[in-house]
Each structure stands twice: as C-alpha cells, then as structure tokens.
Design an enzyme around this catalytic site. Structure first.
Site, PDB file in Angstrom:
ATOM      1  N   LYS A   1      -2.495  -6.634  -4.037  1.00  0.00           N
ATOM      2  CA  LYS A   1      -2.367  -7.820  -3.215  1.00  0.00           C
ATOM      3  C   LYS A   1      -2.336  -9.048  -4.126  1.00  0.00           C
ATOM      4  CE  LYS A   1      -5.758  -8.815  -0.465  1.00  0.00           C
ATOM      5  NZ  LYS A   1      -6.381  -9.713   0.479  1.00  0.00           N
TER       6      LYS A   1
ATOM      7  N   ARG B   1      -1.259   0.999  17.537  1.00  0.00           N
ATOM      8  CA  ARG B   1      -2.560   0.513  17.983  1.00  0.00           C
ATOM      9  C   ARG B   1      -2.424  -0.039  19.389  1.00  0.00           C
ATOM     10  NH1 ARG B   1      -4.949   0.967  13.172  1.00  0.00           N
ATOM     11  NH2 ARG B   1      -4.172  -0.091  11.316  1.00  0.00           N
TER      12      ARG B   1
ATOM     13  N   ASP C   1     -12.940  -2.305  -0.032  1.00  0.00           N
ATOM     14  CA  ASP C   1     -12.908  -3.501  -0.873  1.00  0.00           C
ATOM     15  C   ASP C   1     -13.902  -4.562  -0.418  1.00  0.00           C
ATOM     16  OD1 ASP C   1     -11.409  -3.905   1.443  1.00  0.00           O
ATOM     17  OD2 ASP C   1     -10.158  -5.437   0.490  1.00  0.00           O
TER      18      ASP C   1
ATOM     19  N   LYS D   1     -11.794 -12.216   4.546  1.00  0.00           N
ATOM     20  CA  LYS D   1     -12.924 -11.770   5.347  1.00  0.00           C
ATOM     21  C   LYS D   1     -13.986 -11.228   4.406  1.00  0.00           C
ATOM     22  CE  LYS D   1     -10.504  -7.477   6.668  1.00  0.00           C
ATOM     23  NZ  LYS D   1      -9.068  -7.667   6.410  1.00  0.00           N
TER      24      LYS D   1
ATOM     25  N   ASP E   1     -14.403  -6.216   2.455  1.00  0.00           N
ATOM     26  CA  ASP E   1     -14.120  -7.335   3.347  1.00  0.00           C
ATOM     27  C   ASP E   1     -14.387  -7.023   4.820  1.00  0.00           C
ATOM     28  OD1 ASP E   1     -11.938  -5.683   3.570  1.00  0.00           O
ATOM     29  OD2 ASP E   1     -10.432  -7.210   3.120  1.00  0.00           O
ATOM     30  N   ARG E   2     -14.623  -5.738   5.144  1.00  0.00           N
ATOM     31  CA  ARG E   2     -14.918  -5.398   6.540  1.00  0.00           C
ATOM     32  C   ARG E   2     -16.407  -5.126   6.723  1.00  0.00           C
ATOM     33  NH1 ARG E   2     -10.280  -1.798   9.295  1.00  0.00           N
ATOM     34  NH2 ARG E   2      -8.497  -2.944   8.445  1.00  0.00           N
TER      35      ARG E   2
ATOM     36  N   GLU F   1     -11.366 -10.827  13.106  1.00  0.00           N
ATOM     37  CA  GLU F   1     -10.419  -9.899  13.700  1.00  0.00           C
ATOM     38  C   GLU F   1     -11.191  -8.749  14.331  1.00  0.00           C
ATOM     39  OE1 GLU F   1      -6.435  -9.559  11.627  1.00  0.00           O
ATOM     40  OE2 GLU F   1      -7.808  -9.395   9.941  1.00  0.00           O
ATOM     41  N   GLU F   2     -10.550  -8.112  15.305  1.00  0.00           N
ATOM     42  CA  GLU F   2     -11.174  -6.964  15.965  1.00  0.00           C
ATOM     43  C   GLU F   2     -11.350  -5.789  15.014  1.00  0.00           C
ATOM     44  OE1 GLU F   2      -9.142  -4.122  16.164  1.00  0.00           O
ATOM     45  OE2 GLU F   2      -7.621  -5.369  15.184  1.00  0.00           O
ATOM     46  N   SER F   3     -10.633  -5.815  13.891  1.00  0.00           N
ATOM     47  CA  SER F   3     -10.642  -4.698  12.950  1.00  0.00           C
ATOM     48  C   SER F   3     -11.813  -4.799  11.974  1.00  0.00           C
ATOM     49  CB  SER F   3      -9.318  -4.662  12.201  1.00  0.00           C
ATOM     50  OG  SER F   3      -9.038  -5.941  11.639  1.00  0.00           O
TER      51      SER F   3
ATOM     52  N   ARG G   1       0.843  -1.198   0.000  1.00  0.00           N
ATOM     53  CA  ARG G   1       0.000   0.000   0.000  1.00  0.00           C
ATOM     54  C   ARG G   1       0.874   1.243   0.000  1.00  0.00           C
ATOM     55  NH1 ARG G   1      -4.955  -1.642   4.036  1.00  0.00           N
ATOM     56  NH2 ARG G   1      -5.243  -3.658   3.028  1.00  0.00           N
TER      57      ARG G   1
ATOM     58  N   SER H   1      -7.971  -1.150   0.519  1.00  0.00           N
ATOM     59  CA  SER H   1      -8.997  -1.490   1.509  1.00  0.00           C
ATOM     60  C   SER H   1      -9.705  -0.275   2.106  1.00  0.00           C
ATOM     61  CB  SER H   1      -8.375  -2.352   2.590  1.00  0.00           C
ATOM     62  OG  SER H   1      -9.371  -2.867   3.401  1.00  0.00           O
ATOM     63  N   HIS H   2      -9.526  -0.080   3.409  1.00  0.00           N
ATOM     64  CA  HIS H   2     -10.254   0.983   4.099  1.00  0.00           C
ATOM     65  C   HIS H   2      -9.523   2.324   4.012  1.00  0.00           C
ATOM     66  CE1 HIS H   2      -7.325  -0.969   6.559  1.00  0.00           C
ATOM     67  NE2 HIS H   2      -7.201   0.154   7.245  1.00  0.00           N
TER      68      HIS H   2
ATOM     69  N   ASP I   1     -16.351  -1.801   3.958  1.00  0.00           N
ATOM     70  CA  ASP I   1     -15.221  -0.914   3.654  1.00  0.00           C
ATOM     71  C   ASP I   1     -14.920  -0.853   2.154  1.00  0.00           C
ATOM     72  OD1 ASP I   1     -14.086  -3.426   3.278  1.00  0.00           O
ATOM     73  OD2 ASP I   1     -12.122  -2.771   3.975  1.00  0.00           O
TER      74      ASP I   1
HETATM   75  C1  VG1 Z   1      -5.202  -3.765   9.735  1.00  0.00           C
HETATM   76  C2  VG1 Z   1      -5.966  -4.567  10.765  1.00  0.00           C
HETATM   77  C3  VG1 Z   1      -5.874  -6.038  10.454  1.00  0.00           C
HETATM   78  C4  VG1 Z   1      -6.377  -6.297   9.027  1.00  0.00           C
HETATM   79  C5  VG1 Z   1      -5.620  -5.429   8.050  1.00  0.00           C
HETATM   80  C6  VG1 Z   1      -6.157  -5.536   6.645  1.00  0.00           C
HETATM   81  O1  VG1 Z   1      -3.840  -4.103   9.776  1.00  0.00           O
HETATM   82  O2  VG1 Z   1      -5.477  -4.302  12.060  1.00  0.00           O
HETATM   83  O3  VG1 Z   1      -6.614  -6.756  11.402  1.00  0.00           O
HETATM   84  O4  VG1 Z   1      -6.208  -7.646   8.689  1.00  0.00           O
HETATM   85  O5  VG1 Z   1      -5.712  -4.060   8.435  1.00  0.00           O
HETATM   86  O6  VG1 Z   1      -7.516  -5.211   6.598  1.00  0.00           O
HETATM   87  P1  VG1 Z   1      -2.749  -3.197  10.541  1.00  0.00           P
HETATM   88  O7  VG1 Z   1      -1.436  -3.876  10.287  1.00  0.00           O
HETATM   89  O8  VG1 Z   1      -2.855  -1.837   9.993  1.00  0.00           O
HETATM   90  O9  VG1 Z   1      -3.141  -3.214  11.990  1.00  0.00           O
HETATM   91  V1  VG1 Z   1      -8.184  -4.586   5.182  1.00  0.00           V
HETATM   92  O10 VG1 Z   1      -9.770  -4.388   5.327  1.00  0.00           O
HETATM   93  O11 VG1 Z   1      -7.127  -3.381   4.962  1.00  0.00           O
HETATM   94  O12 VG1 Z   1      -7.777  -5.729   3.945  1.00  0.00           O
HETATM   95 CO    CO Z   2     -10.697  -4.181   3.434  1.00  0.00          CO
END
Ligand code: VG1
Ligand code: CO
Length: 547
Positions: A129, A500, A283, A380, A285-286, A367-369, A25, A116-117, A281
């Site tokens: 990816k 975090r 893409d 996801k 997946d969230r 995941e918590e995210s 990214r 992603s987000h 989000d």
């Molecule tokens: C974050 C989240 C992680 C998730 C990743 C990709 O990573 O904490 O749980 O798998 O994003 O999600 P990091 O390294 O920034 O904490 V997504 O929706 O960007 O594919």
């Molecule tokens: Co995503």
C-alpha cells in the site's frame, strides 16, 4: 557506503496490478514472479513524485515475504533518489503506527507491506500500500495513476547492495540514502499517552475486580499491546495472548471477528470470562470489542465511542464531526444528531476519510468492517479503539454489556449484520450485481415482509473537500422506517469474488432490542436472497462469514 551502483532493470507490465479497496493484494506466489513487486514499487514511487530531500516510511505486518520486500523497497527507494527512510525494526510497523511516523517525520509518504486481515504464509496473501504525506492511504486519483504507470512500465531502478541489518534500531546508509531503523512501538505509545487517561486505566487493570484479554492473533500488534497494556498500564503478564508476530500468523486468519477469533470468543462466552476482550487484525488497524457473553458490533462501537468521547482526555473538547462508510449502520448518525455535529457518509475504504480528517471536518470515523479511528492518524487504529473502550470502562465503571444496552435504550438499536459469500465465481457475482442493478428502477414501493422499499440506487460520492466523484460504490435498498439492504463486491480478495450483503433495521422497542440480530433481521435476509437470487446464482447454501 556512497558510490554503490544503481541499475535500471528492464521489465514488462503485469496486467493484473490494479490496487483495490486498500492497496495491491495478491497471493505470495504471484508477488514472487520476477519484477512483480518491483514494478508496483516503481509505479508507486513515480506516482508519489517525492521532492528532493524526501523521507519515506517503510514497514509491514511481518507476514511471509515482509523482510525481502522491505529490503527491495529500501534498494529501490535509494535508486530513486529518496534521501532518508525510516523503517521499523525487524521490518515491523502496524498500519496506524506507520501513519503516525509519516506525519511525525514529515515524510513524503510510506510503503506499507500487508494484506491486512488476509491469511499469510508461502501460499497466503501479500500486499503493498502507498500512503501519502498526510499519513493516509493514497486516494483514488493516485491509485489510478499507479495503475496507469505500471501498464506502461518498461524498467525499474534498484541499487546493487546487500541486505541491511534491521534487527536493532540504529542509523545506516544505503548508497546516498540514510536509513533509520526505529523501535516500532515507542512513538506510537507516546501518542496513546496523550489521548487517554493512563492513570485511570492503570488503576482499573491493576485492581482485582477487572480482567482483560487481548488477542493479537500472532500479528503485528503483539509488541504494541504488550508494551502498552502490560508494561505501561500494568496489566498482568499473559493479558495479551498470541502476542508474537509470526510470518503465517500461526496458520490462522488474522481477522478479528466472531468466526476467525474463535478462541477469544469462546473464552468470552465461557464461565470464567474476563471483563473485557479485544482483538486486532494482521496489520493492527482493525479491532473487535467483547464483554462477557457480549459482542459489540463495529457500527455500535463507533457510535458508543462518539457518545462517550467527552469522558476521554483526547476528545474532551468535543467532536467536530463524524463519518462512516456507506455500509456501516446509521447508529453513529443518531449520536451525531444528538450532539449537533455533522455526519458524513463515504464509500468503503479508509482513503475516503482522508480529506475530511485533513480539513478538520471530522474527529472520529469508522467502518462496519471492524475499523475505527480518529484524527490522531490517517488510518484506522485497532489498539487505539481498544484503549478508547478501556478508558470509557475505567471512567464509567460499568460492564461492557450495560454500556451497550444503555446506548440502545437511549438512541435505539440499529440491528445489523453482514453476510459474506467468499471466493465465489467472479462472473456469477458480477452477474448478480448487474441483474440487481437492472431491477433498481422497478423496486421502490415493493415490499419485503413488513418492510416497504422507499428508494433503490447505486451509491456514488462527491468528496465535499475536493469535489472528486466516486461512482459504483454499492447497491442500496432503503426501506421505510430506517431499514436497509446493501450489496457490494469486495475489493480486497485475491481469488474469485466476495459478495457482501449488509442488512440493517432500527429497533426502538426495548424488549426486542435484546434479541439476536439474525432473528430480528431474518425477513430482510430472506428478502435479500429472493430479490438478488444469491443462493441460486452463486450456487451456495449459506454465507461463509456472518458478522
Ligand atoms: C474491506 C472492508 C473495508 C476495509 C477494507 C480494508 O474491503 O469492507 O471496509 O476498508 O477491507 O481493511 P472490501 O473491499 O473487501 O469490502 V484492512 O483491515 O484490509 O486494511
Ligand atoms: Co487491516
């Protein structure tokens, strides 16, 4: 058009091309440097070592640069001997839908374009990816291999050809390579129909007593949510808002949480709140799950899906096991214990669930995210989680809040919060983590408010399927009585560093369970700052995002 010439273009390595938690990214201008995208794609195609005759799935979340990147990927796939590419119309594929298509077409892998987000647009973020033939993100062994290959890259291969039209489904060819442009939604929707009780959900959505709002955040799930919720399930038009994918997500931050999905959150807290609110989000997946005045935290959501899985056709046969990333709360562990099934704790990032899913050791993971998923794909899946909730609501005929509170009463509440300090100095953040790491040995026995530290360590993981080891996955302070503080640095940011801090405590007292998480966790939040020196070292007053 056979006979199209392919070229070998000389290039030089870029030192910063190292995949993070989820692919590479960077800011759009970085990706626009000559050869930058091509280098990464060449290294990814080389690392994939696809056998002759292979199929590749290509798609993205529609953000700025998506179409150009896809045209480049198609030309490079053709020049690198890929036999066939399946690509979403308009270059769109949600991450879970791409995962499904890889499996469906028995492809060698996929190239997914998304950050992603993260925000998009000309100065926003872009990302790439690589997924493998199981449909999941490439594991660390392969991402390391990609990093190694582009440190040494001297050239890439590309076809001299004009852009393919991607607007309508249909067969095309690019040199010797077949290109199939497919409707991005239909195959995915069929999978959802096999997992959930569409008749039951249709009755709920069509009835007068229930209203739903889905915020697609101008990201990729708009077309998926409109097709499934409004067309196939009969929800009134307008149930899906911000349903048109835009290259800059309408200027928003396509991250479904309490901060960035503010409009939806305001509606769900208002007097005319729908019965069920959800968002996904960039893409797709969230997911975020809301009821009137109620936010279901992602760790609780995973636990509730596991506890109610037997109500849903696709999971009525039982769960083989569950998994969560280390910083995710232990709420699902308590459900697994009750169900008598294994619960695995993995490092952050979906790639660590792949082996457990492939080996049939787990059915659900999260995941918590804001990420939840199952063995139906290897990513996801935001809309899947929303449909899972909707099917549970239809089966139980109970409000979201009641389901959440009943779950807490039955299993206890793992009170949880994550505090993010975004875009702070990378040096300062690394210094903070180093300082904390040096303290670990001296911490057991020390007290933070009413809590006593039982164990302090740095999380490492040995994959139970292939024995691979991943170290340096976050610093943990484990307290007596199931409380915990975790510190880790993000691996998805594109500028500076993001710290975090994940904070959790078990609450079994019914009256206290209803209190606000920030209030309940205040002593641990203060203790985390005191131990790690967050505010002084990072020179910040407060977190940028609290979830
Ligand atoms: C974050 C989240 C992680 C998730 C990743 C990709 O990573 O904490 O749980 O798998 O994003 O999600 P990091 O390294 O920034 O904490 V997504 O929706 O960007 O594919
Ligand atoms: Co995503």
């Amino acid at each position: 058009m056979p006979g199209v010439p392919s070229r070998t273009v000389p290039t030089r390595p870029y030192p910063d091309q190292r995949p993070g938690t989820s692919g590479l990214r960077k800011r759009v201008p970085v990706f626009r440097q000559p050869g930058y995208l091509e280098n990464f794609l060449q290294a990814a195609l080389d690392a994939l070592t696809a056998p002759p005759g292979s199929t590749l799935v290509v798609g993205g979340d529609g953000r700025f640069l998506n179409t150009e990147a896809i045209q480049t990927a198609l030309r490079m796939a053709a020049a690198n001997g890929i036999a066939r590419v399946v690509v979403g119309a308009d270059g769109l594929l949600s991450t879970p839908a791409a995962s499904h298509l890889i499996r469906h077409h028995r492809a060698a892998g996929g190239l997914l374009f998304s950050a992603s987000h993260n925000p998009g647009g000309p100065n926003g973020d872009f990302g790439v990816k690589l997924n493998l033939g199981n449909g999941g993100p490439a594991p660390e062994s392969i991402t390391e291999e990609i990093a190694r290959r582009h440190r040494e890259i001297g050239s890439y291969r590309i076809l001299d050809a004009t852009d393919l039209p991607l607007h309508e489904p249909g067969p095309f060819s690019l040199g010797e390579m077949a290109v199939e442009v497919v409707d991005p939604v239909s195959d995915y929707a069929v999978v959802m129909e096999t997992l959930f009780d569409f008749d039951r959900m249709r009755r709920l959505l069509a009835g007068p007593a229930f209203r739903m709002r889905y915020d697609a955040m101008h990201a990729v799930t708009g077309p998926y949510a409109i097709e499934i919720l409004e067309r196939r399930l009969g929800a009134p038009e307008g149930t899906v808002v911000r349903g048109t994918p835009l290259p800059d997500f309408g200027g928003g931050h396509p991250d479904p949480n309490l901060t960035y999905a503010a409009e939806l959150v305001a509606e769900m807290n208002g007097s005319e709140a729908p019965d069920f609110g959800a968002a996904s989000d960039g893409d797709g997946d969230r997911n975020m799950i809301l009821g009137p005045g109620t936010f279901v935290g992602p760790s609780d959501s995973l636990a509730i899906l596991a506890a109610n899985a037997s109500l849903v056709p696709g999971y009525a046969g039982g769960l083989r096991g569950v998994a969560r990333s280390m910083p995710t709360s232990a709420a699902v562990d308590r459900v697994a214990e009750r169900l008598g099934i294994p619960c695995y704790e993995t490092p952050t990032g979906w790639k660590f669930f792949g082996n457990l899913l492939d080996a049939g050791r787990i059915t659900l993971c999260g995941e918590e995210s804001f990420g939840t998923g199952s063995d139906h794909v290897r990513e996801k899946d935001g809309l899947w989680a929303v449909l899972f909730w909707l099917d549970i609501l239809a089966a139980r005929q109970r409000p979201v809040e009641a389901i959440l509170h009943e779950h807490w009463r039955e299993f206890g509440r793992n009170v949880y919060t994550r505090h993010d300090y975004e875009e702070v100095s990378a040096e300062a953040a690394a210094g903070l983590i180093d300082g904390l790491r040096r303290q670990l040995g001296a911490l057991p026995g020390r007290r933070i408010g009413p809590y006593r530290i039982r164990q302090a360590d740095e999380f490492a993981y040995v994959d139970p399927v292939d024995g691979s080891r991943s170290s340096g996955q976050g610093l943990r302070l484990l307290f007596d009585g199931d409380a915990r503080i975790v510190f880790r640095l993000s691996g998805t940011g594109t500028s500076g560093a993001t710290l975090r801090v994940y904070i959790e405590a078990l609450e079994t007292e019914l009256l206290r369970q209803r209190k606000d998480a920030q209030e309940l966790l205040a002593p641990l939040v203060a203790g985390a700052d005191e131990l790690a020196g967050i505010r002084s070292i990072l020179e910040v007053e407060r977190p940028t995002v609290i979830t």
